[in-house]
Design an enzyme around this catalytic site. Structure first.
Site, PDB file in Angstrom:
ATOM      1  CB  THR A   1      31.730  26.150  29.807  1.00 13.28           C
ATOM      2  OG1 THR A   1      30.202  26.315  29.691  1.00 13.28           O
ATOM      3  CG2 THR A   1      32.432  27.213  29.201  1.00 13.28           C
ATOM      4  CD  GLU A   2      36.963  26.848  27.395  1.00 18.95           C
ATOM      5  OE1 GLU A   2      37.574  26.161  27.019  1.00 18.95           O
ATOM      6  OE2 GLU A   2      36.436  27.780  26.699  1.00 18.95           O
ATOM      7  CG  LEU A   3      36.852  18.575  29.830  1.00 21.35           C
ATOM      8  CD1 LEU A   3      35.840  17.961  28.966  1.00 21.35           C
ATOM      9  CD2 LEU A   3      38.043  18.023  29.196  1.00 21.35           C
ATOM     10  CB  SER A   4      35.008  23.819  34.048  1.00 20.75           C
ATOM     11  OG  SER A   4      33.633  24.282  33.579  1.00 20.75           O
TER      12      SER A   4
ATOM     13  CD1 TRP B   1      39.592  23.140  28.003  1.00 25.24           C
ATOM     14  CD2 TRP B   1      39.195  21.310  26.771  1.00 25.24           C
ATOM     15  NE1 TRP B   1      38.901  23.522  26.935  1.00 25.24           N
ATOM     16  CE2 TRP B   1      38.489  22.304  26.066  1.00 25.24           C
ATOM     17  CE3 TRP B   1      38.842  19.897  26.152  1.00 25.24           C
ATOM     18  CZ2 TRP B   1      37.772  22.308  24.843  1.00 25.24           C
ATOM     19  CZ3 TRP B   1      38.317  19.897  25.043  1.00 25.24           C
ATOM     20  CH2 TRP B   1      37.711  20.907  24.323  1.00 25.24           C
TER      21      TRP B   1
END
Lengths: 432, 397
Positions: free
Chosen positions: B149-152, B301
């Site tokens: 999620t969210e490039l975490s 990101w």
């Protein structure tokens, strides 16, 4: 603008002849506070401001001896070597009209000021004529008038001197009457004439600008929005809360505060409706109503009729430290105004770290981010948000923290920068 | 040879309606707003499908057929696919057809677009498994690349993905982490065995995703010729362009020329000999790792901070996310499908994003992406709905 040899602009001192009707400590509401804040900030920017006002003050006032003399100049204070000179003119006119004709000044005195009396036009005419006389002897670059009562003076001063006029609108008759229907036609026409005659109109909010365009038909291109501010000098100091209310808090009650004139415009009835809804859910809440006005009685009756009398306290009109202590003790400050051109009280509460819930029908809601907002008529949502602050400590803590910081950034200095620019623009463009 | 690796993110949350304190105990529908506002999930999904998913995917299908060498990748949240299936089946069909070309890789993520990896690993694994099952059912493929999620991303996420058979994992190519290194190479996550790490080239990605229509930008207007040339000039093994799929038609409206840009891009890319479209798995297999990357702290990101502060930066966000994960044991014990489903929908990261109070430039983005009038309104609605869920959990015991 004149350029110096080094290419730097030379900021010439502008002389402003400013007409208002109240100035602290002789003010009955936010207008005087706003006039002081703006005048002080303009002066500290190097402007030379002469403040003229009509007033009738109680003789027991410590300042009475200087204020009663017609056209006598006196110096209020020195700021960075510049003085604000205040010229007093005797008059019985006061800004906040009410149908009962009673107005409470910030020193607590109740005066009768029924502007619906026959003498209204006479009073305005007299102020205008005196303004004309003052304008003849006072050198100025720009004339500046605050709200309807001083518009006549501003128009006359413009006629005599040929200088441009700025009309600063803090509130309109449409706001005071909660709509166009109940307006006093004389006040309305005077407001309209003032704004038509003015070279530039300053509105304290977009909300006010919209009203001016919609109801007064003024060209939107000559209206500029300048939001009010708050600064150290008009800000309440930190004090403990009112002792009796602190005791209630200690026994588990939350305190929700209304502070303002008890009039149609301020929406105290919506506050009570929301209170009743809150109390259905949570009995440990006390609603405090601070202020006075022509709805005093009906609001008390309404609280009894809603069956919430035990949870609603009336403090009467509070000023100075008492007012500060009311903000300080509150878990939440609510401003449910039906139409609030700006609304300085939420900023005062925020400055003290008290979370605020303000109506979307207010100018201040255009500038603050860290506040809860609600349509004044949506009392269910008002109750929902009151309960949220009471029941979620993290929401209270976060609002308190962020709001306090935010209030610091909404300054008169910021407002004065914009007003300064407008003054220079009208001064340079000359008079038609 | 140099790779051009596109990954598009498709996600739509279930936004919580204006759930009031008075609704607690009486209303178990948290996501069924039917107003004309942006809280109406169906309305938003239909709007985004009309403006973005349908025209963009129709175009992409045409491009994939016209350019067999064109390869791209997608990651879909489970709840986005679910809503498309329910509200706009036409858009889902287009995605299916695009994936059926065999030129498109589908990535793995959490079904609920949650931050569960950082709060509950068992729950995270259940959501990844549920997502994998949905992707298999709808598209008949099995994700080999993971993106969270969210490039975490954090080292331990790479270790988890490595252990669970993923070949590739994606992360932000953030300068403070990379130092002198370029995002345009394949890396090895520190401490991992086989898995390879691909890093977003945020500069070139954001030229399209954020700056494309910005007239203040010196490079405006961004033509496909110009962008194609930039891609050709970029040094390294791969240029990884990761972005929200809604860039095409929703964040950048059709009248900005974004579809024309996309349409002309393959032929502009082809002008650079040696550039090849690849999916993340293809990049991973085609290049050796250049170095190890160590990310002990979470990198995302988002915003200028590239951390989780957009989701957990203020006390309200932390209170809310802690409160939802505190319900985990009770929810599992309750053994009620609807309670479980609502609890999981409440974990979607967007809820916490809407509560963000960051100001300045980032604040503008938050305001643009929030259906609430303020972060405080978002918090109040969320916490009220969560109170109701807690009540249901307690009643079910």
């Amino acid at each position: 603008m004149v350029k110096s040899g080094w290419g730097l602009p030379i900021t010439t001192t502008m002389r402003i002849l400013m007409f208002g009707w109240e100035f602290p400590p002789f003010n009955s509401g936010g207008l005087g506070v706003a006039c002081l804040g703006l005048t002080r900030a303009l002066t500290s920017r190097g402007m030379d401001v002469t403040f003229v006002m009509p007033k009738k003050l109680p003789v027991e006032s410590a300042f009475a001896k200087i204020l009663f003399a017609d056209s006598v100049e006196y110096s209020v204070e020195e700021i960075s070597g510049k003085s604000i000179r205040t010229i007093g003119i005797s008059s019985t006119i006061t800004p906040y009209t009410s149908r009962s004709g009673k107005v409470t000044l910030s020193n607590g005195t109740v005066v009768d000021a029924n502007i619906y009396g026959e003498d209204l036009l006479g009073q305005v005419l007299r102020y205008s004529l005196q303004a004309g006389e003052i304008a003849k002897s006072e050198e100025c670059d720009v004339i500046y008038a605050h709200d309807w009562l001083s518009f006549g003076a501003g128009i006359e001063a413009k006629r005599i001197t040929g200088r441009p006029l700025i009309a600063h609108v803090h509130a309109t008759e449409v706001d005071r009457c909660g709509g166009i229907d109940g307006v006093n036609p004389v006040v309305f026409e005077l407001e309209k004439l003032g704004m038509q005659t003015a070279d530039r109109v300053i509105a304290v909010s977009q909300l006010t600008k919209d009203i001016i365009v919609k109801y007064y038909g003024i060209d939107p291109n000559k209206i500029v929005v300048v939001h009010n501010g708050i600064d150290e000098t008009t800000m309440p100091k930190a004090l403990p809360g009112i002792a009796s209310l602190r005791a209630l808090k200690a026994s588990g009650y939350s305190i929700v505060l209304f502070l303002g004139r008890i009039t149609l415009q301020k929406g105290p009835d919506y506050f009570l409706k929301a209170a009743a809804r809150v109390l259905q859910q949570n009995k440990k809440v006390i609603f405090v109503i601070s202020g006075s006005g022509d709805m005093d009685r009906s609001v008390m009756e309404m609280s009894a009729a809603l069956g919430i009398g035990q949870n609603v306290l009336f403090t009467g009109f509070l000023q100075g430290d008492d007012r500060t202590m009311a903000y300080a003790v509150a878990d939440l400050f609510v401003m449910p105004s039906v139409s609030e051109p700006f609304g300085i009280t939420p900023l005062e509460a925020m400055r003290l770290g008290t979370p605020v819930l303000i109506s979307k029908q207010s100018g201040v809601s255009e500038v603050v981010f860290h506040a809860l907002k609600v349509d004044f008529w949506d009392t269910d949502e008002m109750a929902n948000k009151i309960l949220a602050v009471i029941e979620h400590p993290m929401l209270h803590a976060t609002l308190s923290d962020y709001a306090q910081n935010e209030a610091l950034s909404i300054t008169w200095d910021r407002a004065a920068q914009n007003v300064d620019r407008i003054i220079r623009e009208v001064s340079e463009s000359g008079v038609q | 040879m140099k790779a051009l690796c596109f990954y598009f993110q498709v996600h739509q949350p279930y936004r919580v309606k204006k759930y009031r304190v008075f609704d607690i105990g009486h209303d178990t529908e948290y996501f069924n707003d039917r107003s004309e506002t942006d809280l109406n999930n169906r309305r938003i999904v239909e709007k985004v499908a009309r403006k973005s998913y349908i025209p963009a995917t129709s175009l992409l299908l045409k491009l994939l057929q016209r350019h067999p060498e064109m390869h791209v990748s997608f990651s879909f949240s489970g709840i986005a696919l679910e809503q498309l299936e329910q509200y706009v089946p036409e858009a889902l069909d287009l995605f299916k057809r695009v994936i059926d070309t065999g030129q498109v890789e589908v990535l793995g993520e959490t079904y609920y677009h949650s931050l569960s990896f950082f709060y509950s690993q068992p729950e995270f694994e259940r959501q990844v498994a549920k997502h994998r099952e949905l992707v298999r059912r709808l598209f008949g493929v099995w994700p080999r690349t993971f993106r969270n999620t969210e490039l975490s991303y954090r080292n331990d996420l790479a270790h988890w993905a490595d252990k669970n058979g993923y070949e590739t994992i994606l992360a932000e190519g953030w300068d403070p982490v990379l130092g002198w290194r370029s995002p345009n190479y394949v890396y090895k996550p520190v401490g991992a065995n086989r898995i390879k790490l691909l890093l977003k080239n945020y500069k070139l990605s954001d030229d399209v995703a954020f700056r494309f229509s910005s007239q203040d930008w010196a490079e405006w207007p961004l033509t496909s010729e110009k962008f194609g040339a930039w891609l050709g000039e970029a040094p390294g093994d791969t240029v990884n362009l990761f972005m929200d799929y809604e860039t095409f038609g929703e964040h950048q409206w059709e009248d900005t020329g974004i579809f024309h840009f996309l349409e002309a891009l393959p032929q502009e890319v082809a002008k650079n000999p040696g550039i090849t479209f690849m999916t993340p798995s293809e990049v991973s297999r085609s290049f050796d790792t250049k170095d190890e990357i160590d990310m002990p702290d979470i990198v995302t990101w988002a915003d200028t901070d590239r951390d989780l502060s957009a989701w957990t930066g203020n006390p309200l966000q932390r209170a809310a996310i802690d409160a939802v994960y505190a319900l985990e044991d009770g929810v599992l014990l309750a053994n009620d499908g609807r309670i479980l489903e609502d609890w999981r929908r409440m974990q979607t990261s967007d809820h916490f994003y809407y509560m963000c109070t960051k100001y300045a430039n980032d604040g503008d983005v938050h305001a643009y992406f929030s259906p609430y009038e303020s972060p405080y309104d978002a918090y109040i609605a969320y916490m009220n709905a969560l109170s109701d869920l807690r009540l249901r959990v307690e009643r079910a015991k």
